[in-house]
Design a protein around this motif. Structure first.
Motif, mmCIF file in Angstrom:
data_model
loop_
_atom_site.group_PDB
_atom_site.id
_atom_site.type_symbol
_atom_site.label_atom_id
_atom_site.label_comp_id
_atom_site.label_asym_id
_atom_site.label_seq_id
_atom_site.Cartn_x
_atom_site.Cartn_y
_atom_site.Cartn_z
ATOM 1 N N GLU A 1 8.243 -30.512 -20.859
ATOM 2 C CA GLU A 1 7.269 -29.667 -21.048
ATOM 3 C C GLU A 1 7.010 -28.972 -21.921
ATOM 4 O O GLU A 1 8.235 -28.344 -22.215
ATOM 5 C CB GLU A 1 7.134 -28.909 -19.690
ATOM 6 C CG GLU A 1 6.490 -30.103 -18.367
ATOM 7 C CD GLU A 1 6.315 -29.246 -17.023
ATOM 8 O OE1 GLU A 1 6.772 -28.022 -17.021
ATOM 9 O OE2 GLU A 1 5.886 -29.795 -15.995
ATOM 10 N N THR A 2 6.043 -28.645 -22.476
ATOM 11 C CA THR A 2 5.907 -27.359 -23.530
ATOM 12 C C THR A 2 5.338 -26.124 -22.885
ATOM 13 O O THR A 2 4.398 -26.112 -22.202
ATOM 14 C CB THR A 2 5.083 -27.717 -24.678
ATOM 15 O OG1 THR A 2 5.474 -28.974 -25.293
ATOM 16 C CG2 THR A 2 4.925 -26.829 -25.657
ATOM 17 N N LYS A 3 6.011 -24.999 -23.049
ATOM 18 C CA LYS A 3 5.734 -23.836 -22.592
ATOM 19 C C LYS A 3 5.577 -22.749 -23.609
ATOM 20 O O LYS A 3 6.074 -22.810 -24.705
ATOM 21 C CB LYS A 3 6.674 -23.345 -21.375
ATOM 22 C CG LYS A 3 6.880 -24.274 -20.337
ATOM 23 C CD LYS A 3 7.782 -23.574 -19.240
ATOM 24 C CE LYS A 3 8.054 -24.439 -18.046
ATOM 25 N NZ LYS A 3 8.949 -23.954 -17.023
ATOM 26 N N PHE A 4 4.782 -21.715 -23.176
ATOM 27 C CA PHE A 4 4.425 -20.724 -24.184
ATOM 28 C C PHE A 4 5.217 -19.443 -24.059
ATOM 29 O O PHE A 4 5.203 -18.664 -22.793
ATOM 30 C CB PHE A 4 3.033 -20.316 -24.234
ATOM 31 C CG PHE A 4 2.698 -19.627 -25.532
ATOM 32 C CD1 PHE A 4 1.849 -20.574 -26.386
ATOM 33 C CD2 PHE A 4 2.683 -18.296 -25.750
ATOM 34 C CE1 PHE A 4 1.646 -20.018 -27.797
ATOM 35 C CE2 PHE A 4 2.043 -17.800 -26.768
ATOM 36 C CZ PHE A 4 1.598 -18.484 -27.901
ATOM 37 N N ARG A 5 6.254 -19.019 -24.857
ATOM 38 C CA ARG A 5 6.918 -17.885 -24.576
ATOM 39 C C ARG A 5 6.347 -16.672 -24.754
ATOM 40 O O ARG A 5 5.537 -16.500 -25.690
ATOM 41 C CB ARG A 5 8.219 -17.937 -25.475
ATOM 42 C CG ARG A 5 9.081 -16.839 -25.304
ATOM 43 C CD ARG A 5 10.267 -16.938 -26.153
ATOM 44 N NE ARG A 5 9.892 -17.007 -27.612
ATOM 45 C CZ ARG A 5 10.787 -17.544 -28.317
ATOM 46 N NH1 ARG A 5 11.970 -17.555 -28.303
ATOM 47 N NH2 ARG A 5 10.422 -17.555 -29.792
ATOM 48 N N THR B 1 -5.752 -14.424 -19.089
ATOM 49 C CA THR B 1 -4.461 -13.586 -19.418
ATOM 50 C C THR B 1 -3.448 -14.419 -20.195
ATOM 51 O O THR B 1 -2.471 -13.674 -20.731
ATOM 52 C CB THR B 1 -3.874 -12.692 -18.314
ATOM 53 O OG1 THR B 1 -3.418 -13.662 -17.376
ATOM 54 C CG2 THR B 1 -5.068 -11.894 -17.543
ATOM 55 N N GLU B 2 -3.489 -15.435 -20.381
ATOM 56 C CA GLU B 2 -2.429 -16.543 -21.092
ATOM 57 C C GLU B 2 -2.603 -16.261 -22.593
ATOM 58 O O GLU B 2 -3.941 -16.442 -23.032
ATOM 59 C CB GLU B 2 -2.800 -18.113 -20.371
ATOM 60 C CG GLU B 2 -2.466 -18.181 -19.119
ATOM 61 C CD GLU B 2 -1.013 -17.900 -18.635
ATOM 62 O OE1 GLU B 2 -0.301 -17.912 -19.464
ATOM 63 O OE2 GLU B 2 -0.785 -17.629 -17.585
ATOM 64 N N LEU B 3 -1.475 -16.010 -23.163
ATOM 65 C CA LEU B 3 -1.475 -16.201 -24.592
ATOM 66 C C LEU B 3 -1.909 -17.372 -25.441
ATOM 67 O O LEU B 3 -2.539 -17.454 -26.240
ATOM 68 C CB LEU B 3 -0.077 -15.671 -25.175
ATOM 69 C CG LEU B 3 0.345 -14.338 -24.986
ATOM 70 C CD1 LEU B 3 1.614 -14.151 -25.184
ATOM 71 C CD2 LEU B 3 -0.560 -13.391 -25.558
ATOM 72 N N ALA B 4 -1.413 -18.586 -24.655
ATOM 73 C CA ALA B 4 -1.938 -19.967 -25.244
ATOM 74 C C ALA B 4 -3.395 -19.937 -25.261
ATOM 75 O O ALA B 4 -4.070 -20.381 -26.273
ATOM 76 C CB ALA B 4 -1.221 -21.100 -24.324
ATOM 77 N N ILE C 1 -5.710 -9.180 -23.003
ATOM 78 C CA ILE C 1 -5.489 -10.407 -24.383
ATOM 79 C C ILE C 1 -6.532 -9.682 -25.568
ATOM 80 O O ILE C 1 -6.165 -9.743 -26.722
ATOM 81 C CB ILE C 1 -6.385 -11.413 -23.740
ATOM 82 C CG1 ILE C 1 -5.166 -12.237 -23.040
ATOM 83 C CG2 ILE C 1 -6.745 -12.349 -24.876
ATOM 84 C CD1 ILE C 1 -3.961 -12.866 -23.734
ATOM 85 N N ALA C 2 -7.884 -8.991 -25.402
ATOM 86 C CA ALA C 2 -8.615 -8.413 -26.241
ATOM 87 C C ALA C 2 -7.698 -7.363 -27.153
ATOM 88 O O ALA C 2 -7.559 -7.275 -28.416
ATOM 89 C CB ALA C 2 -9.842 -8.102 -26.025
ATOM 90 N N ASN C 3 -7.012 -6.627 -26.280
ATOM 91 C CA ASN C 3 -6.190 -5.447 -26.943
ATOM 92 C C ASN C 3 -4.938 -5.922 -27.630
ATOM 93 O O ASN C 3 -4.813 -5.539 -29.058
ATOM 94 C CB ASN C 3 -5.615 -4.639 -25.763
ATOM 95 C CG ASN C 3 -6.776 -3.701 -25.106
ATOM 96 O OD1 ASN C 3 -7.753 -3.766 -25.815
ATOM 97 N ND2 ASN C 3 -6.197 -2.956 -24.559
ATOM 98 N N LEU C 4 -4.449 -7.082 -27.335
ATOM 99 C CA LEU C 4 -3.348 -7.853 -27.899
ATOM 100 C C LEU C 4 -3.745 -8.349 -29.311
ATOM 101 O O LEU C 4 -3.120 -8.100 -30.292
ATOM 102 C CB LEU C 4 -2.631 -8.776 -26.938
ATOM 103 C CG LEU C 4 -1.564 -9.411 -27.677
ATOM 104 C CD1 LEU C 4 -0.483 -8.545 -28.218
ATOM 105 C CD2 LEU C 4 -1.089 -10.554 -26.804
#
Length: 343
Positions: free
Chosen positions: A183-187, A35-38, A7-10
């Motif tokens: 449901e709302t999901k994060f792609r 590790t989740e983008l959301a 996540i930090a690298n992204l």
């Protein structure tokens, strides 16, 4: 499913790609274990909005209309007469009122509200996002559209707003609503090779421009060294536009940034470099004109997936190097690896 890149690298990739590293450093994402983008974007928006609130949220004047017992701004005489307001000691007035309910602030709040609907969001971050949304009192959330991001305007002296709005746009493009369940999901856009190729390219371009002393970078169009009796203006030949053309005293490099799930391809059971990439970089090199007396060399850069690659070839009198960058390494190691690549 979490991001395949830490996540930090992204986060650093995005900050460099958007050319907003200074603004991105105002938010510390290193403590985030998820590790989740959301979770990443919820943290960035919460910290970012608190930073804006301490400095003072953007404000603008909004035209309001109201029936008042006194006079404020301009009197709408026809409306007041039609409703006989003057006989009641009142008037219909139009006036400008300073408000925080601007489009930029509404996008920030609307994005936070949308993230609250994401199933994978960490419960602690969900609570924090809810509390942060409450902090934006007097700002109305609404259903976002692509048009909203195109028409929002932020003054040049508030670059942090631009950074946060870039985060909001990425969130908007990544949210998916399941029509069956609601449901709302994060792609996970990191698994989309096309999107990540553009991100990786922009990151490399801005990293070299910012961090590699002595180098100047640009994207350039390379003209075909060709003639044709049937197509004299060469209009039917594809355009050759480099990802990165890097120049310094005595050196000229054409750098192509590629992003694949595998560093090498497979051809009849044997591992080979991606042929299209090699053909492309060789076309650039064979047609690129010298800069002074300097001939271009080529570099193909991939994210490291399964192995480290450091290869160099002489092809038709041109030097072609192929490197991988380990995006899973600590950021300092990535920084060092990229600086060494540009030595």
């Amino acid at each position: 499913m979490g991001s395949p890149i830490p996540i930090a690298n992204l986060y650093y990739l995005l900050c460099y790609a958007w050319d907003r590293l200074d603004q991105g450093r105002l938010v510390d994402v290193s403590p985030l274990q998820s590790t989740e983008l959301a979770d990443l974007f919820a943290l960035v928006l919460c910290d970012g909005i608190h930073h804006l609130a301490r400095r003072g949220l953007e404000q603008s004047y909004d035209v309001r209309e109201e029936e008042l017992s006194g006079i404020r701004g301009r009197i709408d005489i026809s409306h007041s007469l039609r409703r006989s307001l003057f006989f009641q000691g009142r008037a219909h007035c139009r006036f400008d009122e300073l408000t925080v309910d601007t489009l930029a602030n509404r996008i920030l709040k609307s994005t936070l509200v949308a993230l609250l609907e994401v199933k994978e969001l960490d419960p602690k971050l969900r609570h924090r996002a809810y509390r942060t949304a409450q902090l934006l009192h007097g700002i109305r959330p609404f259903r976002l559209s692509q048009r909203d991001f195109e028409r929002v305007r932020v003054t040049s002296n508030n670059l942090f707003y631009r950074f946060l709005l870039g985060v909001c746009k990425l969130v908007f493009e990544s949210l998916l609503v399941d029509e069956r369940t609601g449901e709302t999901k994060f792609r996970d856009f990191t698994r989309d090779e096309a999107k990540m190729a553009l991100l990786f390219q922009s990151f490399l371009f801005n990293f070299i421009a910012r961090e590699c002393s002595g180098w100047k970078v640009k994207s350039e169009n390379i003209a075909w060294q060709a003639t044709s009796a049937t197509d004299p203006e060469l209009r039917l030949l594809p355009r050759m536009q480099t990802d990165i053309s890097a120049f310094r005293l005595g050196e000229y490099r054409i750098i192509d940034a590629k992003f694949y799930q595998r560093s090498v391809g497979s051809y009849f059971g044997s591992e080979k470099f991606h042929s299209d990439n090699l053909y492309q970089i060789c076309s650039y090199l064979l047609n690129a004109r010298r800069v002074g007396d300097v001939q271009a060399s080529g570099v193909l850069v991939y994210p490291r997936v399964d192995r480290q690659i450091r290869q160099r070839y002489e092809i038709a009198g041109r030097t072609v190097s192929i490197y991988t960058i380990d995006l899973n390494a600590p950021w300092r190691a990535i920084d060092k690896e990229l600086r060494e690549l540009m030595l």
